[in-house]
Design a protein around this motif. Sequence first.
Motif, PDB file in Angstrom:
ATOM      1  N   GLN A 190       8.773  15.087  -4.358  1.00 35.88           N
ATOM      2  CA  GLN A 190       9.271  13.824  -3.816  1.00 35.88           C
ATOM      3  C   GLN A 190       9.117  13.771  -2.293  1.00 35.88           C
ATOM      4  OE1 GLN A 190      12.979  12.497  -5.396  1.00 35.88           O
ATOM      5  NE2 GLN A 190      13.378  11.122  -3.688  1.00 35.88           N
ATOM      6  N   GLY A 191       9.350  14.872  -1.607  1.00 33.32           N
ATOM      7  CA  GLY A 191       9.224  14.899  -0.156  1.00 33.32           C
ATOM      8  C   GLY A 191       7.810  14.611   0.314  1.00 33.32           C
ATOM      9  N   ALA A 192       6.830  15.191  -0.380  1.00 33.84           N
ATOM     10  CA  ALA A 192       5.437  14.955  -0.016  1.00 33.84           C
ATOM     11  C   ALA A 192       5.036  13.514  -0.286  1.00 33.84           C
ATOM     12  CB  ALA A 192       4.527  15.907  -0.785  1.00 33.84           C
ATOM     13  N   ALA A 193       5.499  12.969  -1.406  1.00 29.95           N
ATOM     14  CA  ALA A 193       5.165  11.576  -1.736  1.00 29.95           C
ATOM     15  C   ALA A 193       5.788  10.604  -0.735  1.00 29.95           C
ATOM     16  CB  ALA A 193       5.631  11.251  -3.152  1.00 29.95           C
ATOM     17  N   GLU A 194       7.035  10.866  -0.342  1.00 30.99           N
ATOM     18  CA  GLU A 194       7.675  10.006   0.659  1.00 30.99           C
ATOM     19  C   GLU A 194       6.975  10.116   2.006  1.00 30.99           C
ATOM     20  OE1 GLU A 194      11.868  10.615   0.946  1.00 30.99           O
ATOM     21  OE2 GLU A 194      12.207  10.087  -1.143  1.00 30.99           O
ATOM     22  N   SER A 195       6.514  11.304   2.348  1.00 32.93           N
ATOM     23  CA  SER A 195       5.796  11.493   3.603  1.00 32.93           C
ATOM     24  C   SER A 195       4.487  10.701   3.622  1.00 32.93           C
ATOM     25  CB  SER A 195       5.516  12.983   3.810  1.00 32.93           C
ATOM     26  OG  SER A 195       4.726  13.187   4.941  1.00 32.93           O
ATOM     27  N   VAL A 196       3.771  10.736   2.504  1.00 34.70           N
ATOM     28  CA  VAL A 196       2.520   9.976   2.406  1.00 34.70           C
ATOM     29  C   VAL A 196       2.808   8.480   2.495  1.00 34.70           C
ATOM     30  CG1 VAL A 196       0.651   9.369   0.818  1.00 34.70           C
ATOM     31  CG2 VAL A 196       1.297  11.739   1.113  1.00 34.70           C
ATOM     32  N   ALA A 197       3.835   8.032   1.803  1.00 30.81           N
ATOM     33  CA  ALA A 197       4.185   6.607   1.829  1.00 30.81           C
ATOM     34  C   ALA A 197       4.635   6.182   3.223  1.00 30.81           C
ATOM     35  CB  ALA A 197       5.277   6.310   0.803  1.00 30.81           C
ATOM     36  N   ARG A 198       5.368   7.042   3.912  1.00 30.81           N
ATOM     37  CA  ARG A 198       5.870   6.704   5.253  1.00 30.81           C
ATOM     38  C   ARG A 198       4.719   6.544   6.248  1.00 30.81           C
ATOM     39  NH1 ARG A 198      10.484   5.955   6.280  1.00 30.81           N
ATOM     40  NH2 ARG A 198      11.394   7.247   4.653  1.00 30.81           N
ATOM     41  N   ASP A 208       0.820  -1.212   0.000  1.00 31.44           N
ATOM     42  CA  ASP A 208       0.000   0.000   0.000  1.00 31.44           C
ATOM     43  C   ASP A 208       0.855   1.264   0.000  1.00 31.44           C
ATOM     44  OD1 ASP A 208      -2.339  -1.454  -0.033  1.00 31.44           O
ATOM     45  OD2 ASP A 208      -2.718  -1.274   2.120  1.00 31.44           O
ATOM     46  N   ALA A 209       1.938   1.262   0.773  1.00 28.95           N
ATOM     47  CA  ALA A 209       2.804   2.444   0.831  1.00 28.95           C
ATOM     48  C   ALA A 209       3.458   2.711  -0.522  1.00 28.95           C
ATOM     49  CB  ALA A 209       3.867   2.257   1.910  1.00 28.95           C
ATOM     50  N   ALA A 210       3.919   1.665  -1.188  1.00 29.05           N
ATOM     51  CA  ALA A 210       4.528   1.845  -2.509  1.00 29.05           C
ATOM     52  C   ALA A 210       3.500   2.374  -3.505  1.00 29.05           C
ATOM     53  CB  ALA A 210       5.119   0.519  -3.000  1.00 29.05           C
ATOM     54  N   ARG A 211       2.289   1.847  -3.449  1.00 26.66           N
ATOM     55  CA  ARG A 211       1.234   2.273  -4.365  1.00 26.66           C
ATOM     56  C   ARG A 211       0.854   3.733  -4.127  1.00 26.66           C
ATOM     57  NH1 ARG A 211      -3.857   2.561  -3.201  1.00 26.66           N
ATOM     58  NH2 ARG A 211      -3.582   1.252  -1.372  1.00 26.66           N
ATOM     59  N   VAL A 212       0.685   4.115  -2.871  1.00 22.62           N
ATOM     60  CA  VAL A 212       0.295   5.485  -2.544  1.00 22.62           C
ATOM     61  C   VAL A 212       1.401   6.469  -2.925  1.00 22.62           C
ATOM     62  CG1 VAL A 212      -0.138   7.012  -0.574  1.00 22.62           C
ATOM     63  CG2 VAL A 212      -1.335   4.856  -0.745  1.00 22.62           C
ATOM     64  N   GLY A 213       2.656   6.104  -2.646  1.00 22.14           N
ATOM     65  CA  GLY A 213       3.764   6.985  -3.007  1.00 22.14           C
ATOM     66  C   GLY A 213       3.895   7.169  -4.501  1.00 22.14           C
ATOM     67  N   ALA A 214       3.760   6.082  -5.257  1.00 19.39           N
ATOM     68  CA  ALA A 214       3.852   6.180  -6.723  1.00 19.39           C
ATOM     69  C   ALA A 214       2.707   7.004  -7.291  1.00 19.39           C
ATOM     70  CB  ALA A 214       3.862   4.781  -7.336  1.00 19.39           C
ATOM     71  N   ARG A 215       1.530   6.832  -6.735  1.00 18.50           N
ATOM     72  CA  ARG A 215       0.380   7.605  -7.227  1.00 18.50           C
ATOM     73  C   ARG A 215       0.587   9.096  -6.964  1.00 18.50           C
ATOM     74  NH1 ARG A 215      -4.838   5.918  -4.586  1.00 18.50           N
ATOM     75  NH2 ARG A 215      -4.466   4.028  -5.779  1.00 18.50           N
ATOM     76  N   ALA A 216       1.115   9.444  -5.790  1.00 16.51           N
ATOM     77  CA  ALA A 216       1.345  10.854  -5.468  1.00 16.51           C
ATOM     78  C   ALA A 216       2.381  11.467  -6.416  1.00 16.51           C
ATOM     79  CB  ALA A 216       1.795  10.987  -4.016  1.00 16.51           C
ATOM     80  N   LEU A 217       3.456  10.740  -6.686  1.00 14.24           N
ATOM     81  CA  LEU A 217       4.470  11.255  -7.619  1.00 14.24           C
ATOM     82  C   LEU A 217       3.918  11.381  -9.030  1.00 14.24           C
ATOM     83  CD1 LEU A 217       7.666   9.370  -6.450  1.00 14.24           C
ATOM     84  CD2 LEU A 217       7.279  11.835  -6.418  1.00 14.24           C
ATOM     85  N   ALA A 218       3.108  10.418  -9.446  1.00 13.90           N
ATOM     86  CA  ALA A 218       2.542  10.462 -10.801  1.00 13.90           C
ATOM     87  C   ALA A 218       1.609  11.649 -10.970  1.00 13.90           C
ATOM     88  CB  ALA A 218       1.803   9.157 -11.100  1.00 13.90           C
ATOM     89  N   ARG A 219       0.944  12.055  -9.892  1.00 17.27           N
ATOM     90  CA  ARG A 219       0.053  13.214  -9.939  1.00 17.27           C
ATOM     91  C   ARG A 219       0.815  14.521 -10.041  1.00 17.27           C
ATOM     92  NH1 ARG A 219      -2.991  11.200  -5.216  1.00 17.27           N
ATOM     93  NH2 ARG A 219      -1.571  12.579  -4.118  1.00 17.27           N
ATOM     94  N   GLY A 220       2.094  14.493  -9.675  1.00 13.06           N
ATOM     95  CA  GLY A 220       2.889  15.703  -9.756  1.00 13.06           C
ATOM     96  C   GLY A 220       3.317  16.241  -8.405  1.00 13.06           C
ATOM     97  N   ASP A 221       3.025  15.521  -7.312  1.00 16.19           N
ATOM     98  CA  ASP A 221       3.496  15.964  -5.991  1.00 16.19           C
ATOM     99  C   ASP A 221       5.016  15.908  -5.962  1.00 16.19           C
ATOM    100  OD1 ASP A 221       0.824  15.993  -5.444  1.00 16.19           O
ATOM    101  OD2 ASP A 221       0.860  14.413  -3.931  1.00 16.19           O
TER     102      ASP A 221
END
Length: 105
Positions: free
Chosen positions: A50-58, A35-48
């Motif tokens: 890297q720091g925000a995407a890693e925070s969401v994944a963490r 789930d963390a990998a999926r959520v992080g990849a989705r956030a980056l694909a949307r244009g967030d």
Amino acid sequence: MVTAELAVAIPSLVLVLGLVVGGLSLGIDEIRCIDAARVGARALARGDDQGAAESVARRVAPPAATIGVAQSQTEVTVDVSVRRSLLGSAGLVLHATSVAQRESP
């Protein structure tokens, strides 16, 4: 006679129960990695960023997980891994990777 049988049976049941609970814990941590990998990849694909995407994944990942990010022009990849042990074993590495296509603006 019954006391001797119980003396052998109870530690065996405790060991089996420990293995079952440990196995369930490993399964839950594996799902959290996925789930963390999926959520992080989705956030980056949307244009967030890297720091925000890693925070969401963490937030979704199990404690002490490591998160890796790779980006190209068209794809983003997020790797999540965590080391766990089961009843004193040397350690298992649970790992999940998710790849997503970048969304166009």
